[in-house]
Enzyme design. Sequence first.
Site, PDB file in Angstrom:
ATOM      1  N   LYS A 192       0.848  -1.192   0.000  1.00  0.00           N
ATOM      2  CA  LYS A 192       0.000   0.000   0.000  1.00  0.00           C
ATOM      3  C   LYS A 192       0.885   1.243   0.000  1.00  0.00           C
ATOM      4  CE  LYS A 192      -4.388  -0.667   2.330  1.00  0.00           C
ATOM      5  NZ  LYS A 192      -5.039  -0.493   3.637  1.00  0.00           N
TER       6      LYS A 192
HETATM    7  C1  E4P Z   1      -8.513  -0.113   3.610  1.00  0.00           C
HETATM    8  O1  E4P Z   1      -7.578  -0.601   3.003  1.00  0.00           O
HETATM    9  C2  E4P Z   1      -8.373   0.597   4.881  1.00  0.00           C
HETATM   10  O2  E4P Z   1      -7.566  -0.158   5.729  1.00  0.00           O
HETATM   11  C3  E4P Z   1      -9.679   0.788   5.612  1.00  0.00           C
HETATM   12  O3  E4P Z   1     -10.771   0.444   4.821  1.00  0.00           O
HETATM   13  C4  E4P Z   1      -9.804   2.090   6.322  1.00  0.00           C
HETATM   14  O4  E4P Z   1     -11.042   2.122   6.963  1.00  0.00           O
HETATM   15  P1  E4P Z   1     -11.414   3.175   8.121  1.00  0.00           P
HETATM   16  O5  E4P Z   1     -11.741   4.459   7.460  1.00  0.00           O
HETATM   17  O6  E4P Z   1     -12.590   2.575   8.794  1.00  0.00           O
HETATM   18  O7  E4P Z   1     -10.207   3.276   9.004  1.00  0.00           O
END
Ligand code: E4P
Length: 221
Positions: free
Chosen positions: A87
């Site tokens: 990521k």
């Molecule tokens: C996705 O890859 C993220 O880890 C995640 O969906 C973030 O979600 P949040 O906004 O609930 O922290």
Amino acid sequence: MKFFLDTANIDEIKKVSEWGLIDGVTTNPTLLSKEIKRTGEKPFNILKEICETVKGPVSAEVTSLEFNEAVKQAEKLREISKWITIKSPATIEGIKIAGELVKRNIPVNMTLIFSANQAILAARVGATFASPFIGRLDDIGKDGMNLVYEMVTIYNNYGFDTEVLVSSIRHPQHIVEAALLGAGIATIPFEVIEKMSKHPLTDCGIERFEKDWEEVKGSWF
Ligand code: E4P
């Protein structure tokens, strides 16, 4: 529609694997730090166990935006498993890092996408996945799902291979709406995936069938 689980919690991942509903996992520094606190394990070991359980793409985020350091981290994370996807956030630094990783045949999940422009950059740089954070947009009074609509339309218009990975999902209706728009993947928190199967009429129906069957001492043969 593919389902990724949005967690680093191995117990949750094992459960959803048993249900046959898991195609991949997304983690981030917040989710990993929760699991480190819960288990006392090193992130390397946590990710290894996740990859062994899921056998599908597992996203891990670089924690530096300095080019050389981020590429080094990505290479190290890839030693864990061929399933690791890196990521990188949708900033100029993150895009530069992503481009380098793509050149090295390392799959990238461009994360923290909040606009169609960022999504176009992710596709242009060759990211495997592009993650719009819809819940966080909803949280500030914007329409997160509109971003999914824009991304699906733009990627279809140009035949981009990058997959829309709908992220920051808060409730089951987010999944329905993303599916109606044709998004390829949703990364779903454990509680939300559980809620997807819930319907009071289903529970009522089971209760009534059990009662009626009991009345005839239900036996098939
Ligand atoms: C996705 O890859 C993220 O880890 C995640 O969906 C973030 O979600 P949040 O906004 O609930 O922290």
